[in-house]
Enzyme design. Structure first.
Site, mmCIF file in Angstrom:
data_model
loop_
_atom_site.group_PDB
_atom_site.id
_atom_site.type_symbol
_atom_site.label_atom_id
_atom_site.label_comp_id
_atom_site.label_asym_id
_atom_site.label_seq_id
_atom_site.Cartn_x
_atom_site.Cartn_y
_atom_site.Cartn_z
ATOM 1 N N ASN A 9 0.873 -1.175 0.000
ATOM 2 C CA ASN A 9 0.000 0.000 0.000
ATOM 3 C C ASN A 9 0.907 1.221 0.000
ATOM 4 O O ASN A 9 1.425 1.625 1.052
ATOM 5 C CB ASN A 9 -0.921 -0.011 1.225
ATOM 6 C CG ASN A 9 -1.892 1.159 1.249
ATOM 7 O OD1 ASN A 9 -1.805 2.075 0.438
ATOM 8 N ND2 ASN A 9 -2.811 1.135 2.191
ATOM 9 N N LYS A 16 3.219 0.755 3.273
ATOM 10 C CA LYS A 16 2.746 -0.282 4.187
ATOM 11 C C LYS A 16 2.791 -1.623 3.466
ATOM 12 O O LYS A 16 2.510 -1.691 2.265
ATOM 13 C CB LYS A 16 1.328 0.029 4.652
ATOM 14 C CG LYS A 16 1.220 1.325 5.440
ATOM 15 C CD LYS A 16 -0.229 1.600 5.838
ATOM 16 C CE LYS A 16 -0.339 2.928 6.574
ATOM 17 N NZ LYS A 16 -1.745 3.237 6.933
ATOM 18 N N ARG A 90 -2.731 -2.191 -3.304
ATOM 19 C CA ARG A 90 -3.931 -1.376 -3.162
ATOM 20 C C ARG A 90 -3.847 -0.242 -4.182
ATOM 21 O O ARG A 90 -2.869 0.501 -4.246
ATOM 22 C CB ARG A 90 -4.015 -0.787 -1.767
ATOM 23 C CG ARG A 90 -5.246 0.123 -1.594
ATOM 24 C CD ARG A 90 -5.132 0.969 -0.356
ATOM 25 N NE ARG A 90 -6.293 1.834 -0.191
ATOM 26 C CZ ARG A 90 -6.265 3.040 0.355
ATOM 27 N NH1 ARG A 90 -5.109 3.553 0.749
ATOM 28 N NH2 ARG A 90 -7.367 3.750 0.477
ATOM 29 N N HIS A 178 -12.895 2.916 -0.049
ATOM 30 C CA HIS A 178 -12.718 1.993 1.077
ATOM 31 C C HIS A 178 -13.270 0.601 0.768
ATOM 32 O O HIS A 178 -13.618 -0.166 1.665
ATOM 33 C CB HIS A 178 -13.393 2.538 2.354
ATOM 34 C CG HIS A 178 -12.723 3.751 2.921
ATOM 35 N ND1 HIS A 178 -13.423 4.803 3.472
ATOM 36 C CD2 HIS A 178 -11.415 4.082 3.012
ATOM 37 C CE1 HIS A 178 -12.581 5.732 3.878
ATOM 38 N NE2 HIS A 178 -11.355 5.316 3.617
ATOM 39 N N HIS A 205 -16.818 2.672 8.238
ATOM 40 C CA HIS A 205 -15.352 2.667 8.216
ATOM 41 C C HIS A 205 -14.912 4.056 8.664
ATOM 42 O O HIS A 205 -14.896 5.007 7.873
ATOM 43 C CB HIS A 205 -14.840 2.355 6.805
ATOM 44 C CG HIS A 205 -13.349 2.423 6.687
ATOM 45 N ND1 HIS A 205 -12.558 1.298 6.560
ATOM 46 C CD2 HIS A 205 -12.485 3.473 6.665
ATOM 47 C CE1 HIS A 205 -11.292 1.656 6.478
ATOM 48 N NE2 HIS A 205 -11.224 2.967 6.543
ATOM 49 N N GLY A 207 -12.050 6.255 10.112
ATOM 50 C CA GLY A 207 -10.647 6.491 10.388
ATOM 51 C C GLY A 207 -10.340 7.935 10.027
ATOM 52 O O GLY A 207 -11.234 8.777 9.997
ATOM 53 N N GLY A 209 -9.620 8.938 7.137
ATOM 54 C CA GLY A 209 -10.604 8.967 6.070
ATOM 55 C C GLY A 209 -11.787 8.139 6.521
ATOM 56 O O GLY A 209 -11.606 7.071 7.111
ATOM 57 N N ARG A 238 -10.796 16.455 6.137
ATOM 58 C CA ARG A 238 -11.697 16.712 5.011
ATOM 59 C C ARG A 238 -13.092 17.010 5.533
ATOM 60 O O ARG A 238 -13.558 16.380 6.482
ATOM 61 C CB ARG A 238 -11.747 15.503 4.077
ATOM 62 C CG ARG A 238 -10.442 15.210 3.371
ATOM 63 C CD ARG A 238 -10.541 13.923 2.568
ATOM 64 N NE ARG A 238 -9.592 12.928 3.046
ATOM 65 C CZ ARG A 238 -9.610 11.648 2.691
ATOM 66 N NH1 ARG A 238 -10.533 11.193 1.881
ATOM 67 N NH2 ARG A 238 -8.723 10.805 3.175
ATOM 68 N N ASP A 280 -6.902 14.175 14.869
ATOM 69 C CA ASP A 280 -6.807 12.875 15.514
ATOM 70 C C ASP A 280 -7.836 12.784 16.635
ATOM 71 O O ASP A 280 -7.846 13.617 17.561
ATOM 72 C CB ASP A 280 -5.401 12.675 16.085
ATOM 73 C CG ASP A 280 -5.271 11.361 16.823
ATOM 74 O OD1 ASP A 280 -5.294 10.311 16.162
ATOM 75 O OD2 ASP A 280 -5.178 11.395 18.074
ATOM 76 N N GLY A 327 -13.586 3.814 14.442
ATOM 77 C CA GLY A 327 -14.667 2.870 14.662
ATOM 78 C C GLY A 327 -14.285 1.734 15.593
ATOM 79 O O GLY A 327 -15.115 1.237 16.356
ATOM 80 N N HIS A 329 -11.707 1.834 17.958
ATOM 81 C CA HIS A 329 -11.005 2.163 19.202
ATOM 82 C C HIS A 329 -11.577 3.337 19.983
ATOM 83 O O HIS A 329 -11.192 3.521 21.146
ATOM 84 C CB HIS A 329 -9.531 2.441 18.893
ATOM 85 C CG HIS A 329 -8.827 1.305 18.220
ATOM 86 N ND1 HIS A 329 -8.484 0.145 18.869
ATOM 87 C CD2 HIS A 329 -8.438 1.132 16.931
ATOM 88 C CE1 HIS A 329 -7.896 -0.684 18.031
ATOM 89 N NE2 HIS A 329 -7.859 -0.121 16.842
ATOM 90 N N GLU A 376 -7.544 -4.990 5.170
ATOM 91 C CA GLU A 376 -7.463 -4.818 3.722
ATOM 92 C C GLU A 376 -6.336 -5.644 3.123
ATOM 93 O O GLU A 376 -6.443 -6.120 1.983
ATOM 94 C CB GLU A 376 -7.274 -3.328 3.401
ATOM 95 C CG GLU A 376 -8.465 -2.479 3.782
ATOM 96 C CD GLU A 376 -8.118 -1.044 4.105
ATOM 97 O OE1 GLU A 376 -8.710 -0.140 3.484
ATOM 98 O OE2 GLU A 376 -7.266 -0.825 4.974
#
Length: 393
Positions: A9, A16, A90, A178, A205, A207, A209, A238, A280, A327, A329, A376
């Protein structure tokens, strides 16, 4: 581990990766996971090995090719004799053409290049990873897995904008993103929900994003992101859905350039913009500043509104699934969202939510709520294994 699948990724300044056994269809647990951060400057090479635990050390990689070289050299030293069967990547945007993963060749790369205008912040970096690995290991089969592919089941009613038809014909439509995360959740839903997995499910989802997906029979029928990943619910930096008149006003009355507007929408809005502190969620939860609470309240409110709208697309709601960083944590954020949805019949179990589930709704709740981690990389590995089971024709 004699043969392995590599997942990649590639982001703007990070890489990653994960490594899976490839002597059979990949098991869910990766043998190695990690990342190389801060490409272009001094960064960190982070690793977690199933057999040896976690480690990290400082590295310097000026490009994705150098980052991949560091990774391949580490693999050769740590696992001598290891044979890479394939690499799966990805890729954020597959456009209207790529409805499922594909083996990568020159024609595929050329087609993905043409999609850069649809995802200018992600696609070039995804392609940089593909090209770099092709230079380093030209014999290695590579597979592209698309974040948009899962949403090709969207019906026209959910896919189309209210624009002139010739614009829709040119590809200006809702794609959704996603998708690799949603594909994983769809894959494991029966393990948690049983037969209800085929019912009316919204997956959140959440995060840095963030998006939603409404599923029926574990297929996407509605999603919150549209033409680009800027649409939908608020995110880390965003704004999410925004009156287009705001953009016209900023261009016309405040004299912003397209580049300035691009930077604003991607980097200075969302939780960061509202709070003025951070994008964050954990930082905002730890802050006593009222603007932090205001940002989190807005996020929960807009997200719950969008979940209710997705329930309209499904004709009701049987289950809500939370996944990804926030979602999975941020229990207070989940609680706030569920509180907004209590009128729909979602009754939260506070103790289960505090311990992150997996089921976080009360036993008699008409709507079940769950926390299910996403993966993913596993989805990418499965596709890479399937597409390289036999030689390409």
């Amino acid at each position: 581990m004699d043969t392995a699948l590599l997942t990649v990724n590639a982001g703007s300044s990070s890489l990653k990766f994960a490594l899976y056994r490839a002597d059979a269809a990949p098991a869910r647990d990766a043998q190695v996971r990690g990342s190389i951060d801060a490409i272009g400057q001094r960064g960190r090479f982070r690793l977690h090995e199933a057999a040896a635990g976690s480690s990290e050390h400082e590295v310097s990689a000026a490009s994705h090719e150098q980052a991949l070289t560091l990774l391949l050299d580490w693999l050769a030293a740590r696992h001598p004799g290891l044979i890479l069967r394939a690499a799966g990547h990805r890729v954020v945007h597959g456009g209207a053409e790529f409805r499922q993963p594909v083996r990568i060749d020159d024609q595929v790369v050329a087609a993905l290049d043409k999609l850069i205008p649809l995802s200018p912040l992600h696609q070039p970096h995804n392609l940089a990873g593909i090209r770099a690995l092709a230079r380093l290991r030209p014999e290695l089969p590579q597979v592209a897995c698309f974040d948009t592919a899962f949403h090709h089941t969207l019906p026209p009613l959910a896919r189309n904008f209210a624009l002139p038809r010739d614009m829709s014909a040119r590809g200006i439509r809702r794609y959704g993103f996603h998708g690799l995360s949603y594909e994983y959740i769809a894959h494991v839903l029966p393990e948690h929900l049983g037969d209800a997995a085929e019912g009316r499910v919204v997956v959140a989802h959440l995060g840095h994003g963030a998006s939603l997906c409404a599923m029926r029979q574990r297929r996407s029928v509605e999603t919150s992101m549209g033409f680009t990943p800027l649409d939908g619910i608020p995110m880390g930096s965003r704004a999410g859905a925004l009156d287009p008149g705001v953009l016209l006003y900023l261009l016309r009355e405040e004299g912003m350039s397209v580049a300035q507007l691009d930077e604003l929408l991607h980097q200075r809005c969302g939780l960061l913009g509202v709070s003025g502190i951070s994008g964050d969620v954990q930082t905002l939860l730890a802050s006593a500043h009222p603007h932090a609470a205001e940002a989190l309240d807005l996020f929960a409110y807009r997200t719950s509104q969008a979940i209710a709208a997705h329930a309209v697309a499904l004709g009701g709601l049987d289950a809500l699934v939370f996944t990804a960083g926030i979602g999975g944590h941020a229990a207070p954020v989940r609680a706030a969202i569920c509180q907004h949805l209590a009128w729909l019949g979602l009754h939260l179990d506070a103790a289960a939510n505090a311990s992150h589930g997996p089921r976080i709704s009360q036993a008699d709740s008409p709507i079940a709520a769950w926390v299910i981690p996403t993966d993913e990389e596993y989805v990418i590995a499965r596709h890479a294994w399937a597409l390289t089971a036999t030689p390409a024709l």
